[in-house]
Scaffold this motif. Sequence first.
Motif, PDB file in Angstrom:
ATOM      1  N   VAL A 228     -20.099   5.835  -9.996  1.00  0.00           N
ATOM      2  CA  VAL A 228     -19.415   4.889 -10.887  1.00  0.00           C
ATOM      3  C   VAL A 228     -18.053   5.514 -11.224  1.00  0.00           C
ATOM      4  N   PRO A 229     -16.946   4.772 -11.031  1.00  0.00           N
ATOM      5  CA  PRO A 229     -15.621   5.359 -11.278  1.00  0.00           C
ATOM      6  C   PRO A 229     -15.485   5.869 -12.711  1.00  0.00           C
ATOM      7  N   HIS A 251     -30.901  -6.439 -13.131  1.00  0.00           N
ATOM      8  CA  HIS A 251     -31.367  -5.284 -12.357  1.00  0.00           C
ATOM      9  C   HIS A 251     -30.456  -5.105 -11.146  1.00  0.00           C
ATOM     10  N   ASP A 252     -30.676  -4.006 -10.444  1.00  0.00           N
ATOM     11  CA  ASP A 252     -29.848  -3.673  -9.266  1.00  0.00           C
ATOM     12  C   ASP A 252     -28.353  -3.734  -9.569  1.00  0.00           C
ATOM     13  N   LEU A 253     -27.953  -3.123 -10.676  1.00  0.00           N
ATOM     14  CA  LEU A 253     -26.525  -3.060 -11.005  1.00  0.00           C
ATOM     15  C   LEU A 253     -25.915  -1.866 -10.270  1.00  0.00           C
ATOM     16  N   HIS A 254     -24.916  -2.149  -9.433  1.00  0.00           N
ATOM     17  CA  HIS A 254     -24.215  -1.075  -8.717  1.00  0.00           C
ATOM     18  C   HIS A 254     -22.722  -1.204  -8.970  1.00  0.00           C
ATOM     19  N   THR A 261      -8.193   2.776  -6.725  1.00  0.00           N
ATOM     20  CA  THR A 261      -7.803   1.932  -7.870  1.00  0.00           C
ATOM     21  C   THR A 261      -8.715   0.732  -8.088  1.00  0.00           C
ATOM     22  N   GLU A 262      -9.596   0.419  -7.132  1.00  0.00           N
ATOM     23  CA  GLU A 262     -10.352  -0.838  -7.243  1.00  0.00           C
ATOM     24  C   GLU A 262     -11.860  -0.644  -7.255  1.00  0.00           C
ATOM     25  N   PRO A 263     -12.481  -0.859  -8.441  1.00  0.00           N
ATOM     26  CA  PRO A 263     -13.937  -0.775  -8.492  1.00  0.00           C
ATOM     27  C   PRO A 263     -14.590  -2.081  -8.042  1.00  0.00           C
ATOM     28  N   VAL A 264     -15.814  -1.971  -7.525  1.00  0.00           N
ATOM     29  CA  VAL A 264     -16.587  -3.125  -7.065  1.00  0.00           C
ATOM     30  C   VAL A 264     -17.925  -3.109  -7.807  1.00  0.00           C
ATOM     31  N   LEU A 265     -18.455  -4.295  -8.078  1.00  0.00           N
ATOM     32  CA  LEU A 265     -19.744  -4.367  -8.772  1.00  0.00           C
ATOM     33  C   LEU A 265     -20.646  -5.394  -8.096  1.00  0.00           C
ATOM     34  N   ALA A 310     -39.974  -7.751  -8.754  1.00  0.00           N
ATOM     35  CA  ALA A 310     -38.798  -6.878  -8.667  1.00  0.00           C
ATOM     36  C   ALA A 310     -38.818  -5.860  -9.800  1.00  0.00           C
ATOM     37  N   ALA A 311     -38.411  -4.637  -9.473  1.00  0.00           N
ATOM     38  CA  ALA A 311     -38.358  -3.616 -10.529  1.00  0.00           C
ATOM     39  C   ALA A 311     -37.355  -4.050 -11.583  1.00  0.00           C
ATOM     40  N   PRO A 312     -37.692  -3.944 -12.858  1.00  0.00           N
ATOM     41  CA  PRO A 312     -36.776  -4.395 -13.906  1.00  0.00           C
ATOM     42  C   PRO A 312     -35.480  -3.578 -13.921  1.00  0.00           C
ATOM     43  N   GLU A 313     -35.548  -2.329 -13.528  1.00  0.00           N
ATOM     44  CA  GLU A 313     -34.364  -1.483 -13.563  1.00  0.00           C
ATOM     45  C   GLU A 313     -34.307  -0.658 -12.292  1.00  0.00           C
ATOM     46  N   THR A 314     -33.277  -0.831 -11.505  1.00  0.00           N
ATOM     47  CA  THR A 314     -33.098   0.167 -10.442  1.00  0.00           C
ATOM     48  C   THR A 314     -31.746   0.757 -10.651  1.00  0.00           C
ATOM     49  N   VAL A 315     -31.732   2.007 -11.022  1.00  0.00           N
ATOM     50  CA  VAL A 315     -30.456   2.671 -11.324  1.00  0.00           C
ATOM     51  C   VAL A 315     -30.198   3.696 -10.236  1.00  0.00           C
TER      52      VAL A 315
END
Length: 315
Positions: A228-229, A251-254, A261-265, A310-315
């Motif tokens: 994560v930047p 969930h599945d937040l990346h 200079t450019e983050p992606v989500l 689906a898993a509630p949280e995948t970090v």
Amino acid sequence: MSGHHGHDHSHSHAGHSHGGHGHSHAPASFDRAFAIGIGLNIVFVLIEALVGLRIDSVALVADAGHNLSDVLGLAVAWGGATLARSAPSKRFTYGLKGSTILAALANALLLLVALGAIVLEASQRFADPAPVAGLTVSMVAGVGIAVNVATAMLFARGRKGDVNIRGAYLHMAADAAVSAGVVIAGLIIWQTRITWIDPAVSIVIAVLIFWQTWGLLRETVEMSLAAVPRGIEYDQVEAALTALPGVVRIHDLHIWPMSTTEPVLTAHLVMPAGQPGDAFLGIARAMLHDRFGIGHATLQIETGLDCSLAAPETV
């Protein structure tokens, strides 16, 4: 297609929220800075090497070699910035934006190599100090300070928002410090005739530069590994998305850097009430852009009925 268009429209402002002066629509305008910086440094390297050889000063020859690593560093950073502007293709669907990360990483490694050379040179000179024309050394290195400070200033405004530009800036600032050390050493030698001062000063400067470079190296390695930047808090983004109307959980937040200079989500939003329509996606994207500087977001809506597995949280 609309997602792509939205990204195009907003990518130039990415990073606005935690950068300040709109440095991020600057990449194009650093071309002049790179060209001037490379030109100035090549001329200076030639002069410094010739004088160093003529007066038999290892310090000047070493400094010239070190300034040559700057020309290389600037060229790498410029290459990265230029490649980053190439259009996306079917093979490189993000374009070559990631080349700014590779360039910043290469610049950090180049700086470490230059440091190794300085320390090696200095340690050899402790064993066998050469007689040095102190005043000449100081005068030539003084020109070096001017060249390096001038070049560093060309990149100063971009260094907060772009690690690639920061790499170029640090390279130049580090060199100004080296030249300043050589000036001081030259003056002291001229006054006292104590020759070991010269290598001693180079070692002190090398330690200072290493400390700066280590930070740059760590940050660029993180970027290469899609961390994560810096400047974006994962938990804050997660909370902001969960707080959107109709979202029960996510969930599945990346979040990762596409370039320096450019983050992606990307994220999956669980919305039991069903697909809320394009307007909701527009609001979500605008929020991510304005609050976190994320200009390229892909959101998947799930109703929660079929994703209980689906898993509630995948970090």
